[in-house]
Design a protein around this motif. Sequence first.
Motif, mmCIF file in Angstrom:
data_model
loop_
_atom_site.group_PDB
_atom_site.id
_atom_site.type_symbol
_atom_site.label_atom_id
_atom_site.label_comp_id
_atom_site.label_asym_id
_atom_site.label_seq_id
_atom_site.Cartn_x
_atom_site.Cartn_y
_atom_site.Cartn_z
ATOM 1 N N THR A 33 0.835 -1.209 0.000
ATOM 2 C CA THR A 33 0.000 0.000 0.000
ATOM 3 C C THR A 33 0.867 1.255 0.000
ATOM 4 O O THR A 33 0.433 2.320 0.447
ATOM 5 C CB THR A 33 -0.946 0.009 1.215
ATOM 6 O OG1 THR A 33 -0.174 -0.142 2.405
ATOM 7 C CG2 THR A 33 -1.964 -1.105 1.111
ATOM 8 N N THR A 34 2.099 1.136 -0.482
ATOM 9 C CA THR A 34 2.962 2.286 -0.721
ATOM 10 C C THR A 34 3.654 2.093 -2.064
ATOM 11 O O THR A 34 3.881 0.967 -2.507
ATOM 12 C CB THR A 34 4.035 2.461 0.381
ATOM 13 O OG1 THR A 34 4.875 1.297 0.406
ATOM 14 C CG2 THR A 34 3.388 2.672 1.740
ATOM 15 N N TYR A 35 3.989 3.211 -2.692
ATOM 16 C CA TYR A 35 4.696 3.140 -3.968
ATOM 17 C C TYR A 35 5.397 4.474 -4.188
ATOM 18 O O TYR A 35 4.800 5.540 -3.997
ATOM 19 C CB TYR A 35 3.739 2.869 -5.118
ATOM 20 C CG TYR A 35 4.436 2.609 -6.439
ATOM 21 C CD1 TYR A 35 5.020 1.378 -6.702
ATOM 22 C CD2 TYR A 35 4.522 3.604 -7.406
ATOM 23 C CE1 TYR A 35 5.670 1.139 -7.902
ATOM 24 C CE2 TYR A 35 5.161 3.375 -8.614
ATOM 25 C CZ TYR A 35 5.739 2.137 -8.855
ATOM 26 O OH TYR A 35 6.385 1.896 -10.041
ATOM 27 N N THR A 36 6.682 4.431 -4.567
ATOM 28 C CA THR A 36 7.468 5.643 -4.744
ATOM 29 C C THR A 36 7.558 6.010 -6.222
ATOM 30 O O THR A 36 7.902 5.178 -7.058
ATOM 31 C CB THR A 36 8.883 5.475 -4.164
ATOM 32 O OG1 THR A 36 8.774 5.202 -2.759
ATOM 33 C CG2 THR A 36 9.702 6.740 -4.366
ATOM 34 N N VAL A 37 7.251 7.267 -6.512
ATOM 35 C CA VAL A 37 7.361 7.813 -7.864
ATOM 36 C C VAL A 37 8.379 8.938 -7.824
ATOM 37 O O VAL A 37 8.334 9.795 -6.932
ATOM 38 C CB VAL A 37 6.007 8.348 -8.371
ATOM 39 C CG1 VAL A 37 6.153 8.971 -9.755
ATOM 40 C CG2 VAL A 37 4.973 7.228 -8.396
ATOM 41 N N ASN A 38 9.312 8.950 -8.753
ATOM 42 C CA ASN A 38 10.318 10.012 -8.794
ATOM 43 C C ASN A 38 10.261 10.756 -10.118
ATOM 44 O O ASN A 38 9.423 10.481 -10.966
ATOM 45 C CB ASN A 38 11.731 9.456 -8.533
ATOM 46 C CG ASN A 38 12.075 8.302 -9.451
ATOM 47 O OD1 ASN A 38 11.575 8.217 -10.564
ATOM 48 N ND2 ASN A 38 12.929 7.405 -8.995
ATOM 49 N N ASN A 39 11.155 11.724 -10.256
ATOM 50 C CA ASN A 39 11.262 12.545 -11.468
ATOM 51 C C ASN A 39 9.973 13.307 -11.775
ATOM 52 O O ASN A 39 9.589 13.470 -12.944
ATOM 53 C CB ASN A 39 11.662 11.689 -12.677
ATOM 54 C CG ASN A 39 13.047 11.099 -12.540
ATOM 55 O OD1 ASN A 39 13.945 11.745 -12.005
ATOM 56 N ND2 ASN A 39 13.233 9.866 -12.995
#
Length: 504
Positions: A173-179
């Motif tokens: 239930t977590t997800y990292t998005v960058n840029n």
Amino acid sequence: MNKYFLIIVTFAILLFLGCSEDTIEADVFGSISGVVTAEDTNEPLNNVKISTSPASNTVFTNEEGKFSISNVLVNSYSVEAELDNYNTEFEGVEVLEGLTSEVAIELVLSNTGNGAPSTPVLLNPVDGSVNQLLEIEFAWNSIDPEDDELSYTIQLRNGSTNEMEEFQIVGDTTYTVNNLSLETNYFWQVSAKDELNESVSSEISSFTTFSAQNNPFLFIKRIDGNSVVFSGANSDEVNETTDANVLQLTDESKNSFRPKRNNNVGKIAFLRTIGGENQIFTMSLAGANEQQITSTVPVAGFRQESIQFTWAENGQKFYYPNFDKLYAINNDGSGLSQIYQTNDGSLISDVAVSSFNPDTIILKTNDVDGYNVRVFAISQSSGQLLYTVLENQLGAVSGIDVTANMDKVLYARDVSGSENGDYRIFTSRIFEYNVNTQETSVVETEVIAGENDLFPSYSPDEGRIILTRVLNNQGAIPSIYLAFLNDSDDNDELFTNALMPDWE
């Protein structure tokens, strides 16, 4: 009469023979065999109840999902497959004499009694939040009543371009998005789904990424042999420990260093090595719209990492050294002029001014080896010496800065007094010169033996300083620290593997 009797007898015989033929015809049989699998996994299903319509025999599948019904009258049948938690399925088959008819049946899980997951609740980033980093860990929560494993879809829309991105996650239930993009409003939504039910979607939430305007610190990092300019924020303001909001501003394939921001014009100036010479460039606070300012007279003097320039006249000009001369140039590259030259041939390495007193210029000079340092003030209009901050001291001196009303001058000096061919600094400490009292005092920090405090500068409120701290051995990795002028025990590490700080 005999004639009629003969006709009746003949008809009766024919009728008897026809009835006798129907009763002696033999029944004919075939068989049915098949396999039952799960539609979603293609795995065989055991203990599936198999029956037919019209009725024949009832059997159950084995562990391999196979079944067989023998002695089935030749006919057309509907084969029925039943298993708990699965939808009942039917498959048509034609039974032929003496043959085995094959049938394959796929069962679909039933959602009878299986509840859908709860509507996802979006936790991070908070709806309407601003100044979010360009790398975000999205977080949400959803509960399945049967504890089924859930799959999620994040939809992320860029409010400026309307570009939509989708990210698929199973279980977490977590997800990292960058840029992510600077100064951009984003919209996001999470959908949750189990194996049996339709997906359920959260409310749509929004957030805005930070503006480069909110990154007050500039510094460089070394990448593949080049200096690269970055900006960053105060760790305390964004709940980070170090390296908060770090944003790369220049191309790592080019050597760019000594960044200096000017809020009056909303630009960053920096030095870049072009054809072996150091030239002044400007760019936007976000690193765009680079423009070369100097060309015919480059920035030059003792050691690339030691040389400095400054914004002047509220961002309308630059002052910079070229060996023993000091030049002024407009911020568009026009109006180049020489405004000062040392009378002893010493090299100008640093320059500082205040917008409150544009006629006074603070200079640092040294010989070709970096020593015999003088720090002094001159009048731009007359070129005359106003006062001397430092002279006749052994050792290297790095960086000068001045308060807005020109009453104090900040610099760092190697108190070990070492002067060596490698220009190695052993015990650099920070000093503050009071112009009114002509007294110099040590600025106490948490620096320890074996460390150097270098290139200090005042904070905008002049109650704090920013500096580079590094071990005195060759090749040591520097960091940038924040220190309070009146509290030697309160030093905060802001950025790691970084140097040449600027704070406006």
